[in-house]
Design a protein around this motif. Structure first.
Motif, PDB file in Angstrom:
ATOM      1  N   ILE A 293       0.886  -1.054   0.032  1.00 23.69           N
ATOM      2  CA  ILE A 293       0.018  -0.028  -0.012  1.00 23.69           C
ATOM      3  C   ILE A 293       0.867   1.268   0.012  1.00 23.69           C
ATOM      4  CG2 ILE A 293      -1.703   1.231   1.341  1.00 23.69           C
ATOM      5  CD1 ILE A 293      -1.530  -2.161   2.174  1.00 23.69           C
ATOM      6  N   ALA A 294       0.534   2.296  -0.601  1.00 24.60           N
ATOM      7  CA  ALA A 294       1.404   3.579  -0.822  1.00 24.60           C
ATOM      8  C   ALA A 294       0.476   4.819  -0.872  1.00 24.60           C
ATOM      9  CB  ALA A 294       2.442   3.378  -2.078  1.00 24.60           C
ATOM     10  N   SER A 295       0.820   5.843  -0.441  1.00 28.71           N
ATOM     11  CA  SER A 295      -0.043   7.043  -0.284  1.00 28.71           C
ATOM     12  C   SER A 295       0.049   7.589  -1.868  1.00 28.71           C
ATOM     13  CB  SER A 295       0.720   8.048   0.461  1.00 28.71           C
ATOM     14  OG  SER A 295       2.095   8.203   0.221  1.00 28.71           O
ATOM     15  N   ALA A 296      -0.920   8.317  -2.246  1.00 23.50           N
ATOM     16  CA  ALA A 296      -0.907   8.623  -3.784  1.00 23.50           C
ATOM     17  C   ALA A 296      -0.104  10.023  -3.972  1.00 23.50           C
ATOM     18  CB  ALA A 296      -2.481   8.935  -4.296  1.00 23.50           C
ATOM     19  N   GLY A 297      -0.081  10.947  -2.999  1.00 22.63           N
ATOM     20  CA  GLY A 297       0.569  12.022  -3.155  1.00 22.63           C
ATOM     21  C   GLY A 297      -0.244  13.291  -2.753  1.00 22.63           C
ATOM     22  N   ASN A 298       0.500  14.514  -2.413  1.00 28.01           N
ATOM     23  CA  ASN A 298      -0.211  15.447  -1.811  1.00 28.01           C
ATOM     24  C   ASN A 298       0.065  16.860  -2.892  1.00 28.01           C
ATOM     25  OD1 ASN A 298      -0.823  13.968   0.455  1.00 28.01           O
ATOM     26  ND2 ASN A 298       1.003  14.608   1.342  1.00 28.01           N
ATOM     27  N   ASP A 299       0.189  16.756  -4.129  1.00 26.86           N
ATOM     28  CA  ASP A 299       0.179  17.893  -4.954  1.00 26.86           C
ATOM     29  C   ASP A 299      -0.779  17.847  -5.985  1.00 26.86           C
ATOM     30  OD1 ASP A 299       1.322  15.917  -6.656  1.00 26.86           O
ATOM     31  OD2 ASP A 299       2.601  17.248  -7.487  1.00 26.86           O
ATOM     32  N   GLY A 300      -2.167  17.352  -5.648  1.00 24.17           N
ATOM     33  CA  GLY A 300      -3.272  17.210  -6.472  1.00 24.17           C
ATOM     34  C   GLY A 300      -4.036  18.565  -6.744  1.00 24.17           C
TER      35      GLY A 300
ATOM     36  N   PRO B 150       6.232   5.207  -4.780  1.00 25.20           N
ATOM     37  CA  PRO B 150       5.677   3.722  -5.299  1.00 25.20           C
ATOM     38  C   PRO B 150       4.399   3.576  -5.439  1.00 25.20           C
ATOM     39  CG  PRO B 150       6.297   3.767  -2.719  1.00 25.20           C
ATOM     40  CD  PRO B 150       6.409   5.144  -3.300  1.00 25.20           C
ATOM     41  N   ALA B 151       3.517   4.527  -5.212  1.00 27.07           N
ATOM     42  CA  ALA B 151       2.060   4.256  -5.433  1.00 27.07           C
ATOM     43  C   ALA B 151       1.672   4.013  -7.130  1.00 27.07           C
ATOM     44  CB  ALA B 151       1.227   5.656  -5.337  1.00 27.07           C
ATOM     45  N   GLY B 152       2.752   4.436  -7.953  1.00 26.88           N
ATOM     46  CA  GLY B 152       2.339   4.189  -9.331  1.00 26.88           C
ATOM     47  C   GLY B 152       2.856   2.927  -9.926  1.00 26.88           C
ATOM     48  N   TYR B 153       3.409   2.219  -8.971  1.00 31.76           N
ATOM     49  CA  TYR B 153       4.073   0.623  -9.654  1.00 31.76           C
ATOM     50  C   TYR B 153       2.812  -0.151  -9.682  1.00 31.76           C
ATOM     51  CZ  TYR B 153       8.792   2.399  -8.592  1.00 31.76           C
ATOM     52  OH  TYR B 153       9.812   3.055  -8.544  1.00 31.76           O
ATOM     53  N   PRO B 154       2.760  -0.985 -10.724  1.00 34.94           N
ATOM     54  CA  PRO B 154       1.562  -1.953 -10.793  1.00 34.94           C
ATOM     55  C   PRO B 154       1.567  -2.692  -9.625  1.00 34.94           C
ATOM     56  CG  PRO B 154       2.923  -1.755 -13.042  1.00 34.94           C
ATOM     57  CD  PRO B 154       3.677  -0.996 -11.996  1.00 34.94           C
ATOM     58  N   GLY B 155       0.403  -3.338  -9.082  1.00 35.29           N
ATOM     59  CA  GLY B 155       0.335  -3.991  -8.287  1.00 35.29           C
ATOM     60  C   GLY B 155       0.182  -3.550  -6.841  1.00 35.29           C
ATOM     61  N   VAL B 156       0.679  -2.106  -6.753  1.00 42.34           N
ATOM     62  CA  VAL B 156       0.536  -1.529  -5.180  1.00 42.34           C
ATOM     63  C   VAL B 156      -0.884  -0.917  -5.254  1.00 42.34           C
ATOM     64  CG1 VAL B 156       1.604   0.561  -4.029  1.00 42.34           C
ATOM     65  CG2 VAL B 156       2.961  -1.097  -5.555  1.00 42.34           C
ATOM     66  N   ILE B 157      -1.361  -0.888  -4.068  1.00 42.43           N
ATOM     67  CA  ILE B 157      -2.684  -0.277  -3.844  1.00 42.43           C
ATOM     68  C   ILE B 157      -2.314   1.248  -3.433  1.00 42.43           C
ATOM     69  CG2 ILE B 157      -4.596   0.005  -2.033  1.00 42.43           C
ATOM     70  CD1 ILE B 157      -4.000  -3.152  -1.643  1.00 42.43           C
ATOM     71  N   ALA B 158      -2.730   2.063  -4.370  1.00 42.71           N
ATOM     72  CA  ALA B 158      -2.531   3.614  -4.337  1.00 42.71           C
ATOM     73  C   ALA B 158      -3.687   4.083  -3.584  1.00 42.71           C
ATOM     74  CB  ALA B 158      -2.425   4.133  -5.455  1.00 42.71           C
ATOM     75  N   VAL B 159      -3.398   4.888  -2.656  1.00 43.37           N
ATOM     76  CA  VAL B 159      -4.399   5.383  -1.651  1.00 43.37           C
ATOM     77  C   VAL B 159      -4.518   7.286  -1.725  1.00 43.37           C
ATOM     78  CG1 VAL B 159      -5.798   5.313   0.653  1.00 43.37           C
ATOM     79  CG2 VAL B 159      -4.355   3.535  -0.142  1.00 43.37           C
ATOM     80  N   GLY B 160      -5.526   7.660  -2.082  1.00 41.83           N
ATOM     81  CA  GLY B 160      -5.880   9.022  -1.904  1.00 41.83           C
ATOM     82  C   GLY B 160      -6.550   9.339  -0.666  1.00 41.83           C
ATOM     83  N   ALA B 161      -6.889  10.769  -0.567  1.00 41.79           N
ATOM     84  CA  ALA B 161      -7.741  11.177   0.687  1.00 41.79           C
ATOM     85  C   ALA B 161      -8.680  11.815   0.464  1.00 41.79           C
ATOM     86  CB  ALA B 161      -6.620  12.117   1.232  1.00 41.79           C
ATOM     87  N   VAL B 162      -9.803  11.661   1.534  1.00 45.88           N
ATOM     88  CA  VAL B 162     -10.954  12.360   1.655  1.00 45.88           C
ATOM     89  C   VAL B 162     -11.133  13.105   2.886  1.00 45.88           C
ATOM     90  CG1 VAL B 162     -12.065  10.951  -0.292  1.00 45.88           C
ATOM     91  CG2 VAL B 162     -12.400  10.175   2.405  1.00 45.88           C
ATOM     92  N   ASP B 163     -12.046  13.942   2.914  1.00 42.33           N
ATOM     93  CA  ASP B 163     -12.314  14.726   4.309  1.00 42.33           C
ATOM     94  C   ASP B 163     -13.372  13.943   4.986  1.00 42.33           C
ATOM     95  OD1 ASP B 163     -14.383  15.374   3.106  1.00 42.33           O
ATOM     96  OD2 ASP B 163     -13.839  17.437   2.667  1.00 42.33           O
ATOM     97  N   GLU B 164     -13.716  14.757   6.170  1.00 47.33           N
ATOM     98  CA  GLU B 164     -14.649  14.191   6.940  1.00 47.33           C
ATOM     99  C   GLU B 164     -16.060  13.990   6.305  1.00 47.33           C
ATOM    100  OE1 GLU B 164     -16.017  14.476  11.942  1.00 47.33           O
ATOM    101  OE2 GLU B 164     -14.652  15.762  10.951  1.00 47.33           O
TER     102      GLU B 164
END
Length: 368
Positions: A196-203, A212-226
């Motif tokens: 699992i890897a974080s998607a990044g913070n410059d959206g 490493p979020a962009g490598y095939p097979g890695v679970i890339a995770v973005g963020a949501v608010d409350e």
């Protein structure tokens, strides 16, 4: 991780009676930290705990290092190597924060104080692969090399990690990835380890590809608010798997305090905790199946590249995993034997009918 605020604490004096007592933050602050954990509600974590709490699973945290002295992580952390090349090893604040979101156990009577992680019965393997953003050695080209991540992935796999959490990326030189890291990712997947890897913070800006979020097979995770809306800073790409809470997140900080921060780092840590719950409950599932369970169990799916399959949900992932769970081998064997017996019975009946037809045909011939 975007730091919003630090909640300092005072350490109480400890009476040593044969073994050192675990220091803890002031009770009022610890109670406040627990009350701020809105992600546990948003992800149905307490309902998921009726099925799994992550027991027996080791989650490797590839980060700035995890401080085992924090009371919410007492007895949870196994210390791995420091792969940064720094002159001295430090316990990282960022790594400690991520570990608490994955496997924090709280502290105090009944563990009612402090931070609880998504998988509070999991264990943490700490592998230091990068430095804190404000570390004075970060600018030294000889320190904190990206090759440390590739080595760290292989180390984690070879030392029993079933899940690898990487709240990394977003800095200079991580938009291209590296062959060494990609090979390490393939090695981990080949050994049936969930990454699992974080998607990044410059959206909100360049929205660059992040590894490493962009490598095939890695679970890339973005963020949501409350309100479960995509956080503006969360990177948006087609490889995004799911999103998870990433704003106003309270976590452990250093040996004796807490902080509140925003970022996809926290979101990735929460999903690593969900993966630990699934691996604990359904150890026979492959890494790919765990990923599919997390994606199928996501809630509030929304259109657009910024949400992936939706908001990760601990209970939903376990429910999806239950549907995917393989039939035990003993049951398969019983079914196979039953099937063979059934087929044999049908065969005997068929032979019997043929004999009856043959006898009747013979009688007709004799009569004529």
């Amino acid at each position: 991780m975007l730091l919003l605020g630090v909640l300092p604490t005072c350490l109480a004096a400890c009476l040593v009676t044969g073994a050192a007592a675990v220091p803890g933050p002031k009770d009022g602050l610890a109670e406040s930290a627990r009350g701020r954990q809105w992600p546990l509600r948003a992800m149905d974590v307490q309902e998921a705990w009726q099925r799994s709490r992550g027991a027996g699973v080791t989650v490797a945290v590839l980060d700035t290092g995890v401080d085992p002295r924090h009371p919410d992580l007492a007895g949870v952390v196994v210390r791995g190597p420091d792969l940064t090349g720094a002159d001295r090893t430090r316990f990282g604040r960022h790594g400690t924060a991520m570990a608490s979101l994955i496997a924090g156990r709280g502290h105090g009577a009944g563990r009612t104080l402090g931070v609880l992680g998504v998988a509070p019965e999991a264990r943490i393997l700490s592998v230091r692969v990068t430095l804190e953003n404000d570390d004075p050695q970060r600018g030294d080209a000889r320190v904190g090399a990206r090759s440390g991540l590739a080595v760290g992935i292989r180390y984690a796999v070879d030392h029993g990690a079933q899940v690898i959490s990487m709240s990394l990326g977003g800095g200079e030189g991580v938009q291209e990835g590296s062959p060494e890291e990609e090979d390490a990712v393939r090695y981990a997947l080949g050994k049936n380890v969930v990454l699992i890897a974080s998607a990044g913070n410059d959206g909100a800006g360049a929205n660059r590809r992040n590894f490493p979020a962009g490598y095939p097979g890695v679970i890339a995770v973005g963020a949501v608010d409350e309100r479960l809306r995509r956080a503006p800073f969360s990177n948006r790409h087609d490889y995004l798997s799911v999103v998870a809470p990433g704003t106003g997140i309270v976590s452990a900080d250093g040996p004796d305090s807490y902080l509140i921060a925003d970022g996809t780092s926290s979101a990735a840590a929460f999903v690593a905790g969900v993966a630990a719950l699934v691996r604990s409950r359904y150890p026979a599932l492959t890494a790919l199946e765990v990923r599919q369970a997390i994606q199928r169990g996501a809630r509030h799916p929304a259109a657009g590249p910024g949400y992936g399959h939706g908001v990760a949900n601990a209970l939903g992932a376990l429910q999806a995993a239950e549907q995917m769970h393989r039939i035990p081998l003993a049951a398969v064997s019983r079914q196979a034997r039953s099937s063979v017996a059934h087929d044999r019975s049908r065969e005997l009946i068929g032979i019997g009918l043929l004999l009856v037809v043959a006898v009747l045909a013979t009688r007709v011939a004799i009569t004529r």
